[in-house]
Motif scaffolding. Sequence first.
Motif, PDB file in Angstrom:
ATOM      1  N   ALA A  37      -5.067  -0.187   4.900  1.00 47.23           N
ATOM      2  CA  ALA A  37      -5.263   0.453   3.593  1.00 47.23           C
ATOM      3  C   ALA A  37      -4.073   1.331   3.194  1.00 47.23           C
ATOM      4  O   ALA A  37      -4.231   2.409   2.621  1.00 47.23           O
ATOM      5  CB  ALA A  37      -6.551   1.267   3.581  1.00 47.23           C
ATOM      6  N   THR A  38      -2.861   0.852   3.515  1.00 47.16           N
ATOM      7  CA  THR A  38      -1.634   1.487   3.030  1.00 47.16           C
ATOM      8  C   THR A  38      -0.780   0.396   2.391  1.00 47.16           C
ATOM      9  O   THR A  38      -1.088  -0.794   2.486  1.00 47.16           O
ATOM     10  CB  THR A  38      -0.830   2.155   4.163  1.00 47.16           C
ATOM     11  OG1 THR A  38      -0.327   1.142   5.059  1.00 47.16           O
ATOM     12  CG2 THR A  38      -1.693   3.133   4.940  1.00 47.16           C
ATOM     13  N   THR A  39       0.302   0.807   1.753  1.00 48.42           N
ATOM     14  CA  THR A  39       1.236  -0.157   1.172  1.00 48.42           C
ATOM     15  C   THR A  39       2.576  -0.037   1.871  1.00 48.42           C
ATOM     16  O   THR A  39       3.100   1.060   2.048  1.00 48.42           O
ATOM     17  CB  THR A  39       1.418   0.095  -0.337  1.00 48.42           C
ATOM     18  OG1 THR A  39       0.177  -0.146  -1.002  1.00 48.42           O
ATOM     19  CG2 THR A  39       2.476  -0.834  -0.921  1.00 48.42           C
ATOM     20  N   ALA A  84     -12.146   2.324   2.325  1.00 48.78           N
ATOM     21  CA  ALA A  84     -10.782   2.835   2.215  1.00 48.78           C
ATOM     22  C   ALA A  84      -9.836   1.756   1.686  1.00 48.78           C
ATOM     23  O   ALA A  84      -8.955   2.033   0.859  1.00 48.78           O
ATOM     24  CB  ALA A  84     -10.302   3.343   3.570  1.00 48.78           C
ATOM     25  N   GLU A  86      -6.854   1.889  -6.614  1.00 51.71           N
ATOM     26  CA  GLU A  86      -6.134   3.038  -7.160  1.00 51.71           C
ATOM     27  C   GLU A  86      -4.620   2.935  -7.028  1.00 51.71           C
ATOM     28  O   GLU A  86      -3.889   3.425  -7.899  1.00 51.71           O
ATOM     29  CB  GLU A  86      -6.623   4.317  -6.475  1.00 51.71           C
ATOM     30  CG  GLU A  86      -8.091   4.626  -6.755  1.00 51.71           C
ATOM     31  CD  GLU A  86      -8.521   5.973  -6.211  1.00 51.71           C
ATOM     32  OE1 GLU A  86      -7.654   6.694  -5.650  1.00 51.71           O
ATOM     33  OE2 GLU A  86      -9.709   6.294  -6.326  1.00 51.71           O
ATOM     34  N   ASN A  87      -4.148   2.311  -5.956  1.00 50.63           N
ATOM     35  CA  ASN A  87      -2.713   2.320  -5.679  1.00 50.63           C
ATOM     36  C   ASN A  87      -2.032   0.970  -5.859  1.00 50.63           C
ATOM     37  O   ASN A  87      -0.805   0.890  -5.771  1.00 50.63           O
ATOM     38  CB  ASN A  87      -2.469   2.816  -4.252  1.00 50.63           C
ATOM     39  CG  ASN A  87      -2.970   4.231  -4.037  1.00 50.63           C
ATOM     40  OD1 ASN A  87      -2.405   5.178  -4.569  1.00 50.63           O
ATOM     41  ND2 ASN A  87      -4.044   4.374  -3.278  1.00 50.63           N
ATOM     42  N   VAL A  91      -0.108  -5.032   2.185  1.00 53.98           N
ATOM     43  CA  VAL A  91      -1.234  -4.100   2.202  1.00 53.98           C
ATOM     44  C   VAL A  91      -2.125  -4.522   3.373  1.00 53.98           C
ATOM     45  O   VAL A  91      -3.026  -5.348   3.208  1.00 53.98           O
ATOM     46  CB  VAL A  91      -2.016  -4.108   0.873  1.00 53.98           C
ATOM     47  CG1 VAL A  91      -3.166  -3.108   0.931  1.00 53.98           C
ATOM     48  CG2 VAL A  91      -1.090  -3.769  -0.293  1.00 53.98           C
ATOM     49  N   GLU A 141     -10.619   1.229  -2.067  1.00 51.82           N
ATOM     50  CA  GLU A 141     -10.130   2.359  -2.856  1.00 51.82           C
ATOM     51  C   GLU A 141      -8.614   2.305  -2.996  1.00 51.82           C
ATOM     52  O   GLU A 141      -8.066   2.545  -4.077  1.00 51.82           O
ATOM     53  CB  GLU A 141     -10.555   3.669  -2.198  1.00 51.82           C
ATOM     54  CG  GLU A 141     -10.124   4.906  -2.976  1.00 51.82           C
ATOM     55  CD  GLU A 141     -10.615   6.190  -2.332  1.00 51.82           C
ATOM     56  OE1 GLU A 141     -10.204   7.266  -2.807  1.00 51.82           O
ATOM     57  OE2 GLU A 141     -11.394   6.126  -1.351  1.00 51.82           O
ATOM     58  N   HIS A 142      -7.917   1.962  -1.885  1.00 53.49           N
ATOM     59  CA  HIS A 142      -6.459   1.899  -1.945  1.00 53.49           C
ATOM     60  C   HIS A 142      -5.996   0.821  -2.910  1.00 53.49           C
ATOM     61  O   HIS A 142      -5.082   1.044  -3.725  1.00 53.49           O
ATOM     62  CB  HIS A 142      -5.880   1.630  -0.556  1.00 53.49           C
ATOM     63  CG  HIS A 142      -4.386   1.535  -0.554  1.00 53.49           C
ATOM     64  ND1 HIS A 142      -3.566   2.637  -0.640  1.00 53.49           N
ATOM     65  CD2 HIS A 142      -3.553   0.452  -0.521  1.00 53.49           C
ATOM     66  CE1 HIS A 142      -2.299   2.253  -0.648  1.00 53.49           C
ATOM     67  NE2 HIS A 142      -2.268   0.931  -0.584  1.00 53.49           N
TER      68      HIS A 142
END
Length: 211
Positions: A162-164, A188, A195-196, A173, A191-192
């Motif tokens: 759940a990060t980029t 998570a 939103e991102n 991702v 949501e990531h």
Amino acid sequence: MDAHQDRLRNPFNMDEQCTNCDALPETRTQVVHGYGDVGGEFLVVGESPSRAADRTGVPFTGDAAGEQLQRILGELGFSRSPADATEPDLQNVFLTYLARCRHPERPPTDGEVTNCDPFLTAEIRMINPHIIVPVGGRALETLAVEYTTRSVDSFDITEAHATTIRGRGFELVPMLPLDEQTDADTEAFLEHVRENVLGRDYRQTKGRQSR
């Protein structure tokens, strides 16, 4: 689905009788090539077919883990079918694996992943995705070596979930293995992405215009 695409299953007509790996033609039910929207901006990459996907011939289908991913895709607006569909109705996403055949007793060897790399490389080039979602540590490490400038040792799937991660020409991702995710992990990730990724102009990664 892309307007010029006539089918979701193996749309690039890749070799379904592949014999590049000596051990696998005898252990697999079928070769499981990619499935989905060839015009998709998202590409999901797992390690290799599960027992269920080996049976259905469609990545990430036929079992609890597959249903988990299909629910996630539905939440993001990428699937228009029930989570238990064995031929899901997908849009804006393509599903595939590092290795295309299942061995019932072990994960794919490095050699088997290498033998399948031309299939994956061809899919990436033809789809030209903005976002690649590696599912699990093996997929993350393999893609990181090929498509980022960072050392593979710098990636940990638990921390990267759940990060980029900026890649060469697109973004990664990462996602924890589906059968290891808690409800909080899944939320998570959702949501990531909302939103991102979806919440900004991720297309600037390639300088490509919206479809």
